[in-house]
Design a protein around this motif. Structure first.
Motif, mmCIF file in Angstrom:
data_model
loop_
_atom_site.group_PDB
_atom_site.id
_atom_site.type_symbol
_atom_site.label_atom_id
_atom_site.label_comp_id
_atom_site.label_asym_id
_atom_site.label_seq_id
_atom_site.Cartn_x
_atom_site.Cartn_y
_atom_site.Cartn_z
ATOM 1 N N PHE A 156 -2.925 -5.154 -8.855
ATOM 2 C CA PHE A 156 -3.287 -3.870 -8.259
ATOM 3 C C PHE A 156 -3.337 -2.823 -9.361
ATOM 4 N N LEU A 157 -4.366 -1.982 -9.337
ATOM 5 C CA LEU A 157 -4.505 -0.891 -10.296
ATOM 6 C C LEU A 157 -5.048 0.323 -9.573
ATOM 7 N N LEU A 158 -4.400 1.490 -9.771
ATOM 8 C CA LEU A 158 -4.842 2.735 -9.171
ATOM 9 C C LEU A 158 -4.706 3.851 -10.194
ATOM 10 N N LYS A 190 -1.442 5.627 -11.648
ATOM 11 C CA LYS A 190 -0.494 5.769 -10.547
ATOM 12 C C LYS A 190 0.227 4.463 -10.271
ATOM 13 N N ASP A 191 -0.525 3.370 -10.131
ATOM 14 C CA ASP A 191 0.063 2.046 -9.885
ATOM 15 C C ASP A 191 -0.633 1.042 -10.794
ATOM 16 N N ALA A 192 0.130 0.096 -11.304
ATOM 17 C CA ALA A 192 -0.444 -0.990 -12.100
ATOM 18 C C ALA A 192 0.564 -2.129 -12.113
ATOM 19 N N PHE A 193 0.282 -3.186 -11.339
ATOM 20 C CA PHE A 193 1.241 -4.283 -11.309
ATOM 21 C C PHE A 193 0.543 -5.617 -11.058
ATOM 22 N N ASP A 220 7.887 3.854 -10.387
ATOM 23 C CA ASP A 220 8.704 3.519 -11.547
ATOM 24 C C ASP A 220 8.261 2.171 -12.098
ATOM 25 N N PHE A 221 8.528 1.954 -13.379
ATOM 26 C CA PHE A 221 8.112 0.724 -14.067
ATOM 27 C C PHE A 221 9.264 -0.277 -14.028
#
Length: 390
Positions: free
Chosen positions: A82-84, A103-106, A154-155
């Motif tokens: 997922f990437l935003l 914002k999001d990357a996982f 958070d990472f």
């Protein structure tokens, strides 16, 4: 930058000819030998017209973009990603470990609905409203009276599970679920995560040098009984929340936050009721700087494309033995323009205009006891927001 912009434009033009799935995201599916991978392109933008809070005797009408986001979802068998990104966020601030424009990357792996693991920049399992998608909020913004207390994105690494105990396979999980979004499933769910210090949280001071010396932890348990009921509770800690030792070499306090919430759809999904409570302790590493916030929301569909909303925030902050309070009350109307699928709650959000009036009470700026907590409007405000989602 110019090459990146050109590449993005080419990608979007190429995607325009591809199939559109039931959620209106653009989808690409390709078979690889006996398996296939799927890539979805999605996005949304929110544009505001507001009256400015009375700051330095300046007030009036102004315009802004609240969010301009585009993202991708990838899946291949049990692996997903997922990437935003948000073009309205700075690229030179790396709070929590990645530039804020991301914002999001996982990436993750789904064993089954009861266990899927993710690693990267993730929404920490902290707060019911915060883990609601930005395009699906009841009002035109996230009020920082509650958002300021949660651990934010958070990472780190997180283990999650959904629909446990009922054997419900009618709503399979993809692994990208952020938390409480009601989908009609049944059963218990959980999230357990370990992260960098919560640098994107308003209640935590970020210092790059603290990585390796401090961590954040969060866990959430929730229960769903179809669309009529969702309940949840969470607890999180971010160590050394002042951003590192003070000038005397003394470590600052750990920040902790407890949240609980309930979400219910009643009367054939016409009436939506939400309630949430948040309590943060040792804000920004300051001993005994505490704040609690509770909110109540009621929304009613007065017509198939028209919803009336009232949401009340009440916050109390105590800092250096000085206790102050602040109340923000939102009176809102949501207009759903040309819904893709009339009657489907999520499809209504695709083209939406929200009009809010925010009424303020309590220890406002200029009063004897100015509010000393996190977030909130200090003056009455009008907000008009227009959004589209694809």
């Amino acid at each position: 930058m110019k090459r990146a912009t050109l590449g993005l434009m080419v990608l979007l033009i190429a995607m325009a000819g591809l199939a559109v799935d039931s959620n209106a995201a653009v989808s690409l599916t390709q078979k690889v030998e006996e398996s296939e991978f799927k890539l979805k392109i999605f996005g949304f933008s929110q544009f505001d017209m507001r009256t400015r809070n009375n700051v330095n005797d300046h007030e009036g009408l102004y315009f802004q973009a609240q969010r301009i986001r585009i993202g991708t979802m990838y899946s291949h068998e049990n692996v997903f990603g997922f990437l935003l990104v948000d073009f309205n966020q700075p690229h030179d601030k790396r709070d929590a470990g990645l530039p804020k424009v991301i914002k999001d990357a996982f990436v993750g792996y789904r064993f089954n609905d009861a266990a899927f693991i993710r690693m990267g920049m993730i929404k920490a399992p902290s707060g019911m409203t915060f883990t609601t998608h930005s395009w699906n909020l009841d009002i035109a913004e996230r009020n920082h009276l509650d958002k300021g207390l949660v651990l934010e994105r958070d990472f780190g690494i997180m283990l999650s599970g959904r629909q446990i105990g009922f054997g419900d396979d009618s709503h399979p999980m993809s692994g990208i679920e952020v938390g409480h979004e009601q989908h009609g499933g049944f059963g218990f769910g959980y999230d357990i995560g370990v992260f960098n210090p919560a640098g994107r949280c308003d209640a935590v001071v970020w210092d790059e040098s603290i990585k390796g010396d401090a961590l954040a932890y969060a866990g959430r348990l929730h229960y769903d009984y179809g669309l009529p009921l969702h309940v949840e509770a969470s607890y999180g800690v971010s160590e050394n929340a002042g951003g590192g030792p003070d000038s005397m070499g003394v470590e600052t306090e750990d920040y902790s936050v407890f949240t609980s919430g309930i979400n219910s759809l009643l009367l054939d999904h016409k009436l939506n009721f939400k309630a949430e409570y948040l309590y943060g302790q040792n804000i920004r590493g300051v001993d005994d700087w505490d704040q609690y916030t509770y909110s109540l929301m009621a929304g009613y569909m007065v017509a198939p494309t028209l919803e009336g909303v009232i949401k009340v925030y009440v916050a109390n902050s105590e800092k250096m033995d000085v206790e102050t309070s602040l109340t923000n009350v939102y009176f809102g109307v949501n207009f759903f323009i040309d819904p893709l699928v009339p009657g489907e709650p999520h499809m209504l959000q695709k083209h939406r205009v929200q009009l809010n009036y925010v009424l303020v009470d309590g220890d406002q700026k200029g009063s004897v006891g100015t509010y000393n907590g996190l977030g909130g409007h200090m003056d009455d405000t009008w907000i008009l927001q227009w959004q589209y989602v694809f």
